[in-house]
Motif scaffolding. Structure first.
Motif, PDB file in Angstrom:
ATOM      1  N   THR A 139       0.810  -1.215   0.000  1.00 52.97           N
ATOM      2  CA  THR A 139       0.000   0.000   0.000  1.00 52.97           C
ATOM      3  C   THR A 139       0.843   1.265   0.000  1.00 52.97           C
ATOM      4  O   THR A 139       0.323   2.361   0.095  1.00 52.97           O
ATOM      5  CB  THR A 139      -0.875   0.024   1.259  1.00 52.97           C
ATOM      6  OG1 THR A 139      -0.050  -0.259   2.386  1.00 52.97           O
ATOM      7  CG2 THR A 139      -1.974  -0.992   1.156  1.00 52.97           C
ATOM      8  N   GLN A 140       2.170   1.107  -0.077  1.00 55.34           N
ATOM      9  CA  GLN A 140       3.024   2.290  -0.026  1.00 55.34           C
ATOM     10  C   GLN A 140       2.743   3.231  -1.170  1.00 55.34           C
ATOM     11  O   GLN A 140       2.855   4.432  -1.028  1.00 55.34           O
ATOM     12  CB  GLN A 140       4.490   1.856  -0.129  1.00 55.34           C
ATOM     13  CG  GLN A 140       5.223   1.949   1.162  1.00 55.34           C
ATOM     14  CD  GLN A 140       6.623   1.450   1.050  1.00 55.34           C
ATOM     15  OE1 GLN A 140       7.003   0.846   0.082  1.00 55.34           O
ATOM     16  NE2 GLN A 140       7.403   1.729   2.045  1.00 55.34           N
TER      17      GLN A 140
ATOM     18  N   SER B 294      -2.814   5.535  -3.453  1.00 56.83           N
ATOM     19  CA  SER B 294      -3.344   6.703  -2.759  1.00 56.83           C
ATOM     20  C   SER B 294      -4.162   6.234  -1.561  1.00 56.83           C
ATOM     21  O   SER B 294      -4.663   5.114  -1.544  1.00 56.83           O
ATOM     22  CB  SER B 294      -4.228   7.502  -3.705  1.00 56.83           C
ATOM     23  OG  SER B 294      -5.288   6.704  -4.136  1.00 56.83           O
ATOM     24  N   ILE B 295      -4.306   7.127  -0.586  1.00 57.46           N
ATOM     25  CA  ILE B 295      -4.926   6.631   0.638  1.00 57.46           C
ATOM     26  C   ILE B 295      -6.428   6.407   0.489  1.00 57.46           C
ATOM     27  O   ILE B 295      -6.887   5.318   0.799  1.00 57.46           O
ATOM     28  CB  ILE B 295      -4.600   7.541   1.832  1.00 57.46           C
ATOM     29  CG1 ILE B 295      -3.136   7.387   2.159  1.00 57.46           C
ATOM     30  CG2 ILE B 295      -5.454   7.182   2.991  1.00 57.46           C
ATOM     31  CD1 ILE B 295      -2.822   6.451   3.245  1.00 57.46           C
ATOM     32  N   PRO B 296      -7.240   7.297   0.000  1.00 60.88           N
ATOM     33  CA  PRO B 296      -8.562   6.766  -0.277  1.00 60.88           C
ATOM     34  C   PRO B 296      -8.475   6.067  -1.616  1.00 60.88           C
ATOM     35  O   PRO B 296      -8.501   6.685  -2.663  1.00 60.88           O
ATOM     36  CB  PRO B 296      -9.448   8.010  -0.342  1.00 60.88           C
ATOM     37  CG  PRO B 296      -8.539   9.136  -0.582  1.00 60.88           C
ATOM     38  CD  PRO B 296      -7.128   8.704  -0.360  1.00 60.88           C
ATOM     39  N   VAL B 297      -8.359   4.728  -1.583  1.00 63.39           N
ATOM     40  CA  VAL B 297      -8.014   4.014  -2.819  1.00 63.39           C
ATOM     41  C   VAL B 297      -9.100   4.198  -3.857  1.00 63.39           C
ATOM     42  O   VAL B 297     -10.285   4.050  -3.559  1.00 63.39           O
ATOM     43  CB  VAL B 297      -7.838   2.513  -2.539  1.00 63.39           C
ATOM     44  CG1 VAL B 297      -6.469   2.252  -2.002  1.00 63.39           C
ATOM     45  CG2 VAL B 297      -8.884   2.018  -1.577  1.00 63.39           C
TER      46      VAL B 297
ATOM     47  N   PRO C 239     -11.826  -0.972  -1.731  1.00 67.26           N
ATOM     48  CA  PRO C 239     -11.231  -0.975  -0.375  1.00 67.26           C
ATOM     49  C   PRO C 239     -11.196  -2.341   0.286  1.00 67.26           C
ATOM     50  O   PRO C 239     -10.239  -2.641   0.986  1.00 67.26           O
ATOM     51  CB  PRO C 239     -12.148  -0.035   0.418  1.00 67.26           C
ATOM     52  CG  PRO C 239     -12.893   0.745  -0.555  1.00 67.26           C
ATOM     53  CD  PRO C 239     -12.849   0.067  -1.868  1.00 67.26           C
TER      54      PRO C 239
ATOM     55  N   VAL D  89      -8.162  -4.079  -0.925  1.00 70.13           N
ATOM     56  CA  VAL D  89      -6.937  -3.544  -0.327  1.00 70.13           C
ATOM     57  C   VAL D  89      -6.771  -4.101   1.075  1.00 70.13           C
ATOM     58  O   VAL D  89      -5.676  -4.516   1.479  1.00 70.13           O
ATOM     59  CB  VAL D  89      -6.966  -2.009  -0.289  1.00 70.13           C
ATOM     60  CG1 VAL D  89      -5.768  -1.473   0.453  1.00 70.13           C
ATOM     61  CG2 VAL D  89      -7.003  -1.447  -1.675  1.00 70.13           C
ATOM     62  N   ARG D  90      -7.888  -4.138   1.799  1.00 69.88           N
ATOM     63  CA  ARG D  90      -7.811  -4.680   3.154  1.00 69.88           C
ATOM     64  C   ARG D  90      -7.372  -6.138   3.110  1.00 69.88           C
ATOM     65  O   ARG D  90      -6.511  -6.588   3.861  1.00 69.88           O
ATOM     66  CB  ARG D  90      -9.194  -4.573   3.807  1.00 69.88           C
ATOM     67  CG  ARG D  90      -9.270  -5.367   5.085  1.00 69.88           C
ATOM     68  CD  ARG D  90     -10.553  -5.133   5.800  1.00 69.88           C
ATOM     69  NE  ARG D  90     -10.692  -3.722   6.033  1.00 69.88           N
ATOM     70  CZ  ARG D  90     -11.837  -3.099   6.215  1.00 69.88           C
ATOM     71  NH1 ARG D  90     -12.944  -3.783   6.196  1.00 69.88           N
ATOM     72  NH2 ARG D  90     -11.876  -1.814   6.396  1.00 69.88           N
TER      73      ARG D  90
ATOM     74  N   LEU E 150      -3.683  -6.477   2.336  1.00 76.71           N
ATOM     75  CA  LEU E 150      -2.872  -6.174   3.511  1.00 76.71           C
ATOM     76  C   LEU E 150      -2.882  -7.341   4.481  1.00 76.71           C
ATOM     77  O   LEU E 150      -1.856  -7.698   5.059  1.00 76.71           O
ATOM     78  CB  LEU E 150      -3.442  -4.951   4.226  1.00 76.71           C
ATOM     79  CG  LEU E 150      -2.825  -3.635   3.858  1.00 76.71           C
ATOM     80  CD1 LEU E 150      -3.544  -2.534   4.584  1.00 76.71           C
ATOM     81  CD2 LEU E 150      -1.364  -3.632   4.234  1.00 76.71           C
ATOM     82  N   GLN E 151      -4.067  -7.923   4.667  1.00 75.46           N
ATOM     83  CA  GLN E 151      -4.150  -9.041   5.604  1.00 75.46           C
ATOM     84  C   GLN E 151      -3.350 -10.241   5.099  1.00 75.46           C
ATOM     85  O   GLN E 151      -2.742 -10.969   5.882  1.00 75.46           O
ATOM     86  CB  GLN E 151      -5.600  -9.424   5.834  1.00 75.46           C
ATOM     87  CG  GLN E 151      -6.333  -8.374   6.646  1.00 75.46           C
ATOM     88  CD  GLN E 151      -7.806  -8.692   6.820  1.00 75.46           C
ATOM     89  OE1 GLN E 151      -8.418  -9.315   5.973  1.00 75.46           O
ATOM     90  NE2 GLN E 151      -8.366  -8.248   7.922  1.00 75.46           N
TER      91      GLN E 151
ATOM     92  N   ALA F 142     -11.868 -15.706   2.684  1.00 71.29           N
ATOM     93  CA  ALA F 142     -11.735 -14.247   2.748  1.00 71.29           C
ATOM     94  C   ALA F 142     -11.798 -13.638   1.359  1.00 71.29           C
ATOM     95  O   ALA F 142     -12.387 -12.561   1.163  1.00 71.29           O
ATOM     96  CB  ALA F 142     -10.420 -13.880   3.427  1.00 71.29           C
TER      97      ALA F 142
ATOM     98  N   HIS G 139     -15.366 -13.592   0.285  1.00 67.42           N
ATOM     99  CA  HIS G 139     -16.076 -12.552   1.030  1.00 67.42           C
ATOM    100  C   HIS G 139     -15.812 -11.189   0.427  1.00 67.42           C
ATOM    101  O   HIS G 139     -16.720 -10.371   0.242  1.00 67.42           O
ATOM    102  CB  HIS G 139     -15.628 -12.606   2.489  1.00 67.42           C
ATOM    103  CG  HIS G 139     -16.053 -11.435   3.282  1.00 67.42           C
ATOM    104  ND1 HIS G 139     -17.323 -11.262   3.775  1.00 67.42           N
ATOM    105  CD2 HIS G 139     -15.375 -10.338   3.692  1.00 67.42           C
ATOM    106  CE1 HIS G 139     -17.403 -10.156   4.440  1.00 67.42           C
ATOM    107  NE2 HIS G 139     -16.237  -9.560   4.414  1.00 67.42           N
TER     108      HIS G 139
ATOM    109  N   LYS H  44     -17.683 -10.775  -2.714  1.00 63.08           N
ATOM    110  CA  LYS H  44     -19.102 -10.485  -2.483  1.00 63.08           C
ATOM    111  C   LYS H  44     -19.299  -8.988  -2.301  1.00 63.08           C
ATOM    112  O   LYS H  44     -20.258  -8.406  -2.809  1.00 63.08           O
ATOM    113  CB  LYS H  44     -19.609 -11.217  -1.237  1.00 63.08           C
ATOM    114  CG  LYS H  44     -20.106 -12.612  -1.514  1.00 63.08           C
ATOM    115  CD  LYS H  44     -20.571 -13.298  -0.246  1.00 63.08           C
ATOM    116  CE  LYS H  44     -22.042 -13.049  -0.006  1.00 63.08           C
ATOM    117  NZ  LYS H  44     -22.554 -13.894   1.081  1.00 63.08           N
TER     118      LYS H  44
ATOM    119  N   GLN I 113     -21.355  -6.400  -4.574  1.00 63.25           N
ATOM    120  CA  GLN I 113     -22.390  -5.572  -3.967  1.00 63.25           C
ATOM    121  C   GLN I 113     -22.265  -4.120  -4.399  1.00 63.25           C
ATOM    122  O   GLN I 113     -23.258  -3.464  -4.705  1.00 63.25           O
ATOM    123  CB  GLN I 113     -22.227  -5.660  -2.436  1.00 63.25           C
ATOM    124  CG  GLN I 113     -23.308  -4.990  -1.663  1.00 63.25           C
ATOM    125  CD  GLN I 113     -24.612  -5.744  -1.774  1.00 63.25           C
ATOM    126  OE1 GLN I 113     -24.617  -6.961  -1.984  1.00 63.25           O
ATOM    127  NE2 GLN I 113     -25.698  -5.037  -1.686  1.00 63.25           N
TER     128      GLN I 113
END
Lengths: 453, 525
Positions: free
Chosen positions: B195-196, B199-202, B207, B210-211, B214-215, B230, B233, B236, B240
């Motif tokens: 994520t370096q 941009s922060i609001p991807v 999102p 991205v999460r 990272l996990q 995961a 999920h 999904k 949505q």
């Protein structure tokens, strides 16, 4: 959309009234840019396209008229005005803009100057599905002399006690010295879950928070919370370890119990999402745990998690005191590759401007002046034979011939008469210093300001 | 020339007809079409004079020669396409331009290859000739090597960089010195998260993806089943939040939307076989959505598909496997498990609930030390456990009556791909004549063939091997020692001779029956 940025710029700067009685804090010049530019720049560099700015009418006017801000800041600023008299806390402000908030938020304070890699804070927020993720930094000692301080340094402000777990990321405990009467009280539930806790006191809270959307909804239901830093954050940190609804203390007042239950209930309910079953399944099947040594699953099964990123190196200043303001002015010009002398400034060749000084635009610097280690703002007129060392001159200042200014802060539109000798003073906004004056270690403000508390 | 044109036309119309009907071309048809295309291309090349092979072998770069070749290259397909474009089928346009682009690309690649100063020619030729146009003397069907095992080939890296740039996915750079035998694999560091650079609001990537990435990269979601669940999920949530842009089909556009997400996830951590199968399933389901289906209905259908996939292939499968496995556990057994396999843990917990009397020996290994988590779960249930490190394996094996192993994937030649150390366990168990049972759901079966652990593996963060004991961290500055390399392998393969039984949701099969299961699965689909 993942995150919305909220910039809190309505604060009064209550700890540096001498500087802010005429200029609102977000517009104080630091390194010849308004203070509010720094957090905006941080957000823009990282990739935000839109920021909600909560501020007062004065600042809003300045934001829309300041040419430099308009050209430098390419994001869309959604300015929300609040009345200064309303004396809103930061949490009240969030409640005020609740309608605009559609996703998780990143709250930044306008007085934060930092070069942190924001993704460190946000990654904690994302990876652990945290409710709160904040930024802290090691406190730097200020080395510059502060004008107006009578000799010995004040015995440090109230310290913050911050407890983190072994990894240094999970926030377990937060309390301010002011709230602790006899000693530090730690709940047994925290110690049972995290037997090793590091308590740090030398940390500066950067007032940069990532909050889940459900927290904003929680604020709407609980109108008693006024300040994010003062009340909300300690509450969230405490609630990580509070008992669940099933078990309650019988000794507490039943009324208060009910209210607490409701509040807590709200927070938990609001933070569950759909498809919780799948997430739960994934977590069960995953062979990862955030702690070891006891029988509980990852995160001890808790839904509320607070994380902190502690900056070891790098720059992080909160410009809320005079000392911090001076320090920031010293350090910030090194950050940017702007030419130290603005091209629109008129600097005579017979003057000596040191390499670590910066001169703003539309300045007029006459012959035989020497400027060392100083910041000179825009539209300042400096006449001949002036010696300026280690000082901060704001915008629109006139300095007549022969002055000697050392280690001082001269605010907007002040006039220093000829031949004055100012050492370690703070000259307030619009003040006149009479010619041939000799002032050392004084705060020169108008008499009407002296009554302000 | 005209005969070539009409044949091509026919072929293209066939493809478009097949696509239009919405049914997937079967494997044989695809192979046949590919073969025919290659034949056509070969004929075209022969037409043009000096064959390409001479250019490849030239040691001295001859920039003038490729310059004259490439316009010739381009000239030949253009008249073909021009005449083909006269045919009135409008839908042929995408297929035509693709062929044209491919020919252009090949011309460009050839000129680039010739103009490169003879750098690592032999090595380059052997690896770069595989993804490029194959010499037609070998069999016409070419298996492309996946990108993640070609890290030391600069051409493949360039291709990957271009693809990621197009998809707006950040390229993660390798870290540290790689042991030479494994220099063809990626090695990332946890200190440089993916994520370096985003941009922060991807904006380019959803999102939740991205999460998830990272996990994965931090190891919060680890284990084949957990990663697949995961992933589904997250898909999904993507479905949505998806809305079809105007003038686009959901069935085609959603698949295109998923590609950058999958690239991002594979940059965070290389995809596992189970994830690959799940993605294939999702893509097939999406492309099978009929065009007249409304968006809401389509989304609901897809969500249901995902739920049923997880339910069938993971939850019910583990229940079926436990049922079979419990038959194999008798009272008084001493069962050895390795690391933390979610399936094996589930089996043991179920067996304990069914009142079987057994005890468990958990074998663990550095640097992951996953066995501690397995130990915690089993002890929490009430099972009697012993814990050893893998170095004590041969001391503990005489006590053991059975070995239960989990698998990351089962390969088409019967090899078992699992956590590094599993093949050791199987080997020593064989030496002691202890039965080895591998438990694996069928959705983890993959068509790859591997006989060693070098070709395709995963390199984890080398800094994980650094440990601080008594205040001293000896390996702290390992990068400064030029002759030192840290290797942190994740997977290894166990040959089928060491595995006695594979317990799947289809029943208990020997290792050699895996290709049969795969074939049956393909026929079903």
């Amino acid at each position: 959309m993942e995150l919305q940025a909220v910039l809190m710029a309505a604060g009064g700067g209550s700890r540096m009234m001498d500087l802010t009685y005429n200029t609102p804090k977000p517009l104080l010049p630091v390194g010849n840019r308004p203070l509010i530019w720094y957090p905006l720049n941080l957000l823009e560099k990282v990739g935000f396209e839109e920021v909600i700015v909560i501020t007062t009418k004065e600042v809003q006017k300045a934001l829309s008229t300041d040419q430099r801000l308009k050209t430098d800041v390419k994001m869309r600023l959604d300015v929300v005005c609040i009345q200064e008299e309303a004396d809103m806390g930061t949490a009240d402000a969030l409640r005020h803009i609740q309608q605009k908030i559609k996703t998780d938020i990143l709250v930044v304070s306008c007085d934060l100057i930092t070069d942190v890699a924001l993704h460190e804070v946000v990654d904690l927020f994302r990876a652990h599905s945290a409710t709160l993720s904040m930024l802290m930094s090691k406190v730097h000692e200020f080395t510059e002399t502060v004008p107006g301080q009578k000799g010995k340094k004040k015995a440090g402000e109230q310290r913050d006690f911050v407890g983190v777990d072994v990894t240094g990321k999970r926030l377990l405990f937060m309390a301010n010295e002011a709230d602790l009467d006899e000693g530090l009280v730690l709940r047994k539930s925290i110690m049972r879950k995290h037997p090793r806790m590091l308590i740090k006191t030398g940390l500066l809270d950067a007032h940069l928070y990532c909050l889940k959307r459900s927290v904003v909804d929680f604020l709407v239901h609980n109108k008693s919370v006024t300040s994010i830093r003062g009340e909300l954050v300690p509450y969230l940190v405490r609630k990580q370890f509070s008992k669940t609804l099933n078990s309650q203390n019988a000794t507490e007042d039943s009324e208060r119990n009910q209210k607490q239950q409701d509040a807590h209930h709200n927070l938990e309910l609001l933070s569950t999402s759909k498809d919780e079953a799948l997430l739960q399944l994934a977590r069960e099947r995953s062979c990862w745990n955030d702690h070891r040594g006891d029988m509980s699953e990852a995160y001890h099964g808790g839904k509320l998690r607070c994380y902190v990123h502690i900056m070891e190196e790098g720059m992080c200043y909160r410009v809320n005191t005079l000392a911090a303001y001076i320090e920031a002015n010293r350090v910030v010009p090194k950050l940017f590759e702007d030419p130290p002398i603005h091209p629109a400034a008129v600097v005579s060749e017979r003057s000596l401007v040191g390499s670590d000084s910066i001169i703003g635009q539309l300045c007029h610097i006459s012959d035989r002046t020497s400027i060392k280690r100083s910041n000179v703002g825009t539209s300042t007129i400096i006449k001949e034979k002036v010696k300026i060392t280690n000082s901060i001159i704001m915008n629109g200042v006139t300095i007549e011939e022969g002055c000697n200014i050392q280690g001082s802060v001269i605010c907007n539109n002040a006039v220093i008469g000829r031949g004055a000798d100012i050492k370690y003073c703070l000259v307030g906004s619009g003040q006149r210093v009479e010619p041939e004056a000799e002032r050392t270690n004084e705060v020169i403000v108008g008499s009407d300001q002296l009554m302000e508390i | 020339m005209s005969m070539l044109v009409t044949e091509e036309d026919e072929k293209k119309q066939e493809i478009i007809r097949a696509k239009g009907e919405g049914k997937e071309l079967t494997k044989e048809e695809k192979q046949r079409l590919r073969k025919e295309k290659k034949q056509h291309k070969k004929n075209k090349k022969d037409d043009r004079g000096p064959p390409e092979k001479e250019k490849e072998k030239a040691s001295v770069p001859a920039p003038s020669k490729p310059a004259t070749q490439s316009p010739a290259h381009k000239a030949a397909p253009v008249p073909v396409n021009a005449s083909a474009s006269e045919s009135p089928v409008a839908a042929e346009k995408p297929a035509k331009s693709k062929a044209e682009l491919r020919a252009d690309r090949r011309a460009r690649q050839d000129s680039e290859r010739a103009s490169k100063p003879g750098k690592k020619e032999v090595g380059q030729q052997s690896t770069s000739s595989k993804p490029k146009a194959t010499p037609s003397e070998l069999q016409p069907v070419v298996k492309r090597l996946p990108e993640h095992v070609q890290v030391d080939d600069p051409a493949a890296l360039k291709k990957l960089a271009k693809k990621l740039e197009r998809q707006q996915v950040p390229l993660r750079s390798d870290y540290g010195y790689k042991v030479s035998l494994f220099s063809h694999l990626h090695q990332y560091s946890r200190k440089n998260p993916p994520t370096q650079q985003i941009s922060i609001p991807v904006t380019a990537i959803h999102p939740s993806i991205v999460r998830l990435g990272l996990q994965y990269s931090q190891g919060i979601i680890a284990g084949s089943n957990a990663r697949s669940v995961a992933l589904l999920h997250a898909f999904k949530q993507v479905i949505q939040d998806y809305s079809t842009p105007p003038n686009e089909e959901l069935s085609r556009d959603l698949v295109n939307k998923l590609s950058p997400y999958i690239s991002f996830l594979s940059q965070c951590r290389p995809l596992s076989a189970s994830m690959g199968n799940a993605i294939k399933y999702i893509k097939k389901e999406i492309s099978n959505i009929p065009n007249q289906c409304k968006e809401e209905e389509a989304k609901r259908r897809l969500q249901e598909c995902i739920d049923s996939y997880i339910n069938e292939k993971i939850i019910l499968a583990s229940q079926a496997i436990s049922k079979y496995a419990i038959e194999k556990i008798s009272d008084g057994d001493v069962i050895l498990v390795y690391g933390c396999s979610s399936l094996v843990n589930h089996i043991l917990c179920e067996a304990f609930e069914k009142q079987r009397k057994f005890r468990v020996i958990v074998v663990d290994s550095r640097p992951r030390l996953e066995g501690r988590e397995a130990l915690r779960r089993l002890v929490k249930k009430g099972i009697r456990c012993t814990y050893v490190l893998i170095s004590a394996l041969s001391y503990i094996l005489p006590e053991v009556s059975k070995v239960f192993l989990g698998a990351h994937a089962l390969l088409a030649n019967g090899y078992v791909m699992s956590r590094v150390g599993t093949s050791q366990i199987a080997l020593v168990a064989k030496a002691y004549n202890v039965p080895v049972l591998v438990c694996c759901e069928t959705y983890k079966f993959c068509e790859r063939v591997q006989t060693d652990s070098f070709v395709s593996n995963e390199l984890d963060d080398p800094d994980d091997l650094i440990v601080t004991r008594n205040g001293k961290t000896h390996l702290e500055n390992w990068q400064t020692v030029k002759s030192l390399g840290l290797l942190n392998l994740v997977y290894d393969v166990t040959p089928p001779d060491f595995v006695d039984l594979v317990i799947t949701d289809l029943g208990m099969i020997p290792c050699t029956s895996v290709p049969v299961v795969l074939r049956v699965k393909n026929v079903d689909q």
